[in-house]
Every structure is written in structure tokens, then in C-alpha cells.
Design an enzyme around this catalytic site. Structure first.
Site, PDB file in Angstrom:
ATOM      1  CE1 TYR A 223      14.380 -27.859  -3.045  1.00  0.00           C
ATOM      2  CE2 TYR A 223      12.757 -29.247  -1.957  1.00  0.00           C
ATOM      3  CZ  TYR A 223      13.364 -28.021  -2.119  1.00  0.00           C
ATOM      4  OH  TYR A 223      12.962 -26.949  -1.346  1.00  0.00           O
ATOM      5  CG  ASP A 224      12.562 -34.969  -1.832  1.00  0.00           C
ATOM      6  OD1 ASP A 224      12.427 -33.842  -2.340  1.00  0.00           O
ATOM      7  OD2 ASP A 224      11.634 -35.801  -1.803  1.00  0.00           O
TER       8      ASP A 224
ATOM      9  CE  LYS B 266      16.754 -27.190  -0.167  1.00  0.00           C
ATOM     10  NZ  LYS B 266      17.204 -25.858   0.265  1.00  0.00           N
TER      11      LYS B 266
ATOM     12  NE  ARG C  54       7.691 -22.383  -5.732  1.00  0.00           N
ATOM     13  CZ  ARG C  54       8.583 -21.769  -4.967  1.00  0.00           C
ATOM     14  NH1 ARG C  54       8.759 -22.178  -3.732  1.00  0.00           N
ATOM     15  NH2 ARG C  54       9.292 -20.760  -5.426  1.00  0.00           N
TER      16      ARG C  54
ATOM     17  CB  VAL D 134       0.072 -20.776  -4.032  1.00  0.00           C
ATOM     18  CG1 VAL D 134      -0.530 -19.398  -3.821  1.00  0.00           C
ATOM     19  CG2 VAL D 134      -0.224 -21.670  -2.827  1.00  0.00           C
TER      20      VAL D 134
ATOM     21  N   GLY E  68      -6.915 -34.416  -6.341  1.00  0.00           N
ATOM     22  CA  GLY E  68      -6.964 -33.161  -5.579  1.00  0.00           C
ATOM     23  C   GLY E  68      -7.203 -33.360  -4.091  1.00  0.00           C
TER      24      GLY E  68
ATOM     25  NE  ARG F  26       5.453 -32.866   3.104  1.00  0.00           N
ATOM     26  CZ  ARG F  26       5.964 -32.681   1.903  1.00  0.00           C
ATOM     27  NH1 ARG F  26       5.908 -31.540   1.312  1.00  0.00           N
ATOM     28  NH2 ARG F  26       6.546 -33.656   1.278  1.00  0.00           N
TER      29      ARG F  26
END
Ligand code: NAD
Ligand code: UDP
Length: 327
Positions: free
Chosen positions: A161-162, A165, A202, A204, A223, A293
Site C-alpha cells: 500500500y505505502d 501510493k 479499521r 474506528v 494503545g 500520526r
């Protein structure tokens, strides 16, 4: 002039001035909201998607609109349509999905960019790339500014992915320099909202679904890692402003909400807003999981006049309302 003639003129004039916009990945989470907003302002929308992670259900409510067209298409193959703008969003975004078929993920980013840039070159039209904060990898610079080149593992499980992109960004800038294509590169930070897939893994969607079902909330690692969460309506507003900006604005431009939260803080907010008694349980931290992030959005604010409007708790409440109906 005769009344009917006047109406005909008005209708034709607006049809002529109307934009025809291609949204690849338009049946996905972000894409479906973007299609909706473009239609709302009067554009015609061609939504191209291979339904790998997206679904017709996300755009069912748009199918009756005569200005909306849904096309099953895989962007790793060329697409011949006549449009005025391209938003290139096609690519699975959740780590579980993009790691499920990593070769296809890289192909989608790379070949998808080549094919959509080819389309933009043939038609001489602007094209926007949905890039990602993942181009910064596990960042040594915090918050992340657009001039930071990142810290990305080229051979890890997130690399498909990284690096896909990152390569797409390279192609965008080379087409811009070599073929004078008008490009817009958005680096999108974690975005959430209604129509996220309940099982896409994901954070959320995971936390909300777990809380609503009374299941344990899965905290990966201790966490303490942080993310900055942008509500989808804010992101779509940023993407449209970027597309409509002056041709000299190429990006890359960070689009994200600078509010930074640990995963424990996110879990606590979800528990409180759902009234859930779910316990927090620790699970192993996936490899190459970035520790922090946070976007620096000074460029987006100065160039596009954009700042996110929806605070985390408000966006979570709207997202919980959606998931309460679907899980
Ligand atoms: P999503 O998985 O919900 O949507 C992606 C869409 O692309 C899906 O409808 C999927 O079926 C489609 N697709 C995948 N491969 C395709 C292919 N080869 N051909 C045609 N369609 C294909 O993900 P999303 O969250 O809506 O993300 C949209 C875009 O934004 C992606 O490019 C993603 O990388 C980028 N992005 C999203 C986030 C985020 O937090 N949501 C963050 C950074 C970047
Ligand atoms: N995460 C978590 N529990 C989950 C899913 C994710 O603690 O059930 C963590 C994950 O390890 C990461 C953060 O939440 O640190 C964001 O994960 P997500 O997959 O949403 O996005 P990304 O890692 O791509 O930013």
C-alpha cells in the site's frame, strides 16, 4: 422569447456548463460520499469501481439520478470515457483488505495511476490522486509536513500500500512535468464516518461495532500509538476544494484533522458515546504499525482555505448512529 424556449435554453445552458466527473473507487466509503456531493452541486458523475471493497449498496440511493452512472471497471485496465475531471480513489484502504491480496494492491495503485493519468493526458483534464499519510511511514517528524520524505519499510506487510501510493505520486509528478497534466495530490489522513465497512478492520469501525455488540474492544499493542481522525464530510470538502483550485496547485497537500488521539483515548470515547460496558483487551501490535500520526495542515488552510469542522466526538456520534442501524 417563448416561455418554453426560455426553459429549454436554461436547461441546455446548464447541461453544457455542467461538469462530467469520473470517480474511481466511487462505490467505496469515501468515494460514495464524494459522488453524492458532486451530484448535489449539479455535476454528472461516472463512478467506476470493481467492488473489491466497495459495494453497490453504498450508491444505491444515487442510481435513480439521471446524472449518475455506475460502471464496473478495474482500474488496472485502461478506461475510455469522456469526462472533464478525474478523482482517482480506487484502492483498498484498510490494512486487512490491502494485505489480503498485496500484489493486486500494488497493481491497483501503480497501473491504476498509469491508466487514469493516460486518460487525463488524452483528454487534457485535471486529475486528483487520493494519496495517503502512509507515504510518511512510521514518521520521525511530528506533526507531518508535506516536505517530509517519510520513513517507509519497502519490504514489509504494509509496503504494498505505502510504496504503491508513493510510486503513484511519482507518476503523477512525472506526468505533470513531462506531459503538462494538471495534477492534484491529496495526502489523506485516517478518515472515518458512515458507510465504512463494518468488517474492514479499521480502528474506528472496529471499536464502534465491538462496543455496540457488547464485545471486547481490541487494542493492538499498548494503545499508546496515535492517529488523527478526520470526519468524511470534511475530507470530501477538502478534496473538492483541491480539485477546484488554481492549476498551479499540484500538492501534495495533507488533508486530515490535526486532533491527535491514542487508541486508548479513542476506545474510551467510543465506550462513553455508546454507553457500552465492553472491556478493553490487548492484542499483538501488527508489524510496521506507525507509532504516531498527525497532519500539519498549514498548506491546506493557506491554499484552499480548508480546515476540518467536525470534532471527533461529534463525528463519532454520527458514525455510531449509522452503525447502530447496520450491525
Ligand atoms: P474503500 O476500500 O472503502 O474504497 C476503495 C474503493 O476502491 C472500493 O469501492 C473498491 O471496490 C475500489 N477498488 C479497489 N481496487 C480497485 C480497482 N482495481 N479498480 C476499481 N476499483 C477498485 O476505501 P476508502 O476509505 O473509501 O478510500 C478511498 C481512497 O482514499 C483510497 O485510495 C485510499 O487509499 C485513500 N485513503 C483513504 C483513507 C481513509 O482513512 N479512509 C486514508 C488515506 C487514503
Ligand atoms: N487498531 C487497534 N485495534 C483495532 C484496529 C486497529 O488498536 O481493532 C490500531 C492499529 O494498530 C493502528 C490504529 O489502530 O495503530 C489505526 O489502525 P487502522 O487500521 O484504522 O489505520 P492505519 O494503521 O492504517 O492508520
Amino acid at each position: 422569447m417563448h416561455e418554453t424556449g426560455k426553459m429549454w435554453m436554461t436547461a441546455r445552458t446548464s447541461a453544457w456548463s455542467r461538469k462530467r466527473v469520473l470517480v474511481t473507487g466511487g462505490a467505496g466509503f469515501v468515494g460514495s460520499h464524494l459522488c453524492e456531493k458532486l451530484l448535489e452541486r449539479g455535476d454528472e458523475v461516472v463512478c467506476a469501481d470493481n467492488f473489491y471493497t466497495g459495494s453497490r449498496h453504498n450508491v444505491y440511493h444515487l442510481l435513480d439520478n439521471p446524472r449518475f452512472e455506475l460502471v464496473r471497471h478495474d482500474v488496472t485496465f485502461p478506461l475510455y470515457v469522456e469526462v472533464d475531471q478525474v478523482y482517482n480513489l480506487a484502492c483498498p484502504a484498510s490494512p486487512i483488505h490491502y494485505q489480503n491480496d498485496p500484489v493486486q494492491t500494488t497493481k491497483t495503485s501503480f497501473l491504476g495511476a498509469v491508466n487514469m493519468l493516460g486518460l487525463a493526458k488524452r483528454l487534457r483534464i485535471p486529475i486528483l490522486q487520493a494519496s495517503t499519510s502512509e507515504v510518511y511511514g512510521d514518521p520521525h517528524v511530528h506533526p507531518q509536513r508535506e516536505d517530509y520524505w517519510g520513513n517507509v519499510n519497502p519490504i514489509g506487510i504494509r509496503s504494498c500500500y505505502d510504496e504503491g501510493k508513493r510510486c503513484a505520486e511519482t507518476l503523477f509528478f512525472d506526468y505533470h512535468r513531462q506531459h503538462r497534466i494538471e495534477i492534484k495530490v491529496a495526502r489523506i489522513f485516517n478518515t472515518y464516518g458512515p458507510r465504512m465497512h463494518p468488517n474492514d478492520g479499521r480502528v474506528v469501525s472496529n471499536f464502534i461495532c465491538q462496543a455496540l455488540r457488547g464485545q471486547d474492544i481490541t487494542i493492538y499493542g499498548d494503545g499508546s500509538q496515535t492517529r488523527s481522525f478526520c470526519y468524511v464530510a470534511d475530507l470530501v470538502d477538502g478534496l473538492m476544494r483541491l480539485m477546484d483550485s488554481d492549476a498551479s496547485v499540484t500538492g501534495p497537500i495533507n488533508l486530515g484533522n490535526p486532533g491527535e488521539f491514542t487508541m486508548i483515548e479513542l476506545a474510551d470515547a467510543v465506550r462513553e458515546l455508546t454507553g457500552s460496558k465492553s472491556r478493553l483487551v490487548r492484542m499483538p501490535l501488527p508489524s510496521d504499525d506507525p507509532k504516531q500520526r498527525q497532519p500539519d495542515i498549514a498548506v491546506a488552510t493557506a491554499t484552499l482555505g480548508w480546515t476540518p469542522q467536525v470534532a471527533l466526538r461529534e463525528g463519532l456520534a454520527r458514525t455510531i448512529e449509522y452503525f447502530a442501524k447496520v450491525v
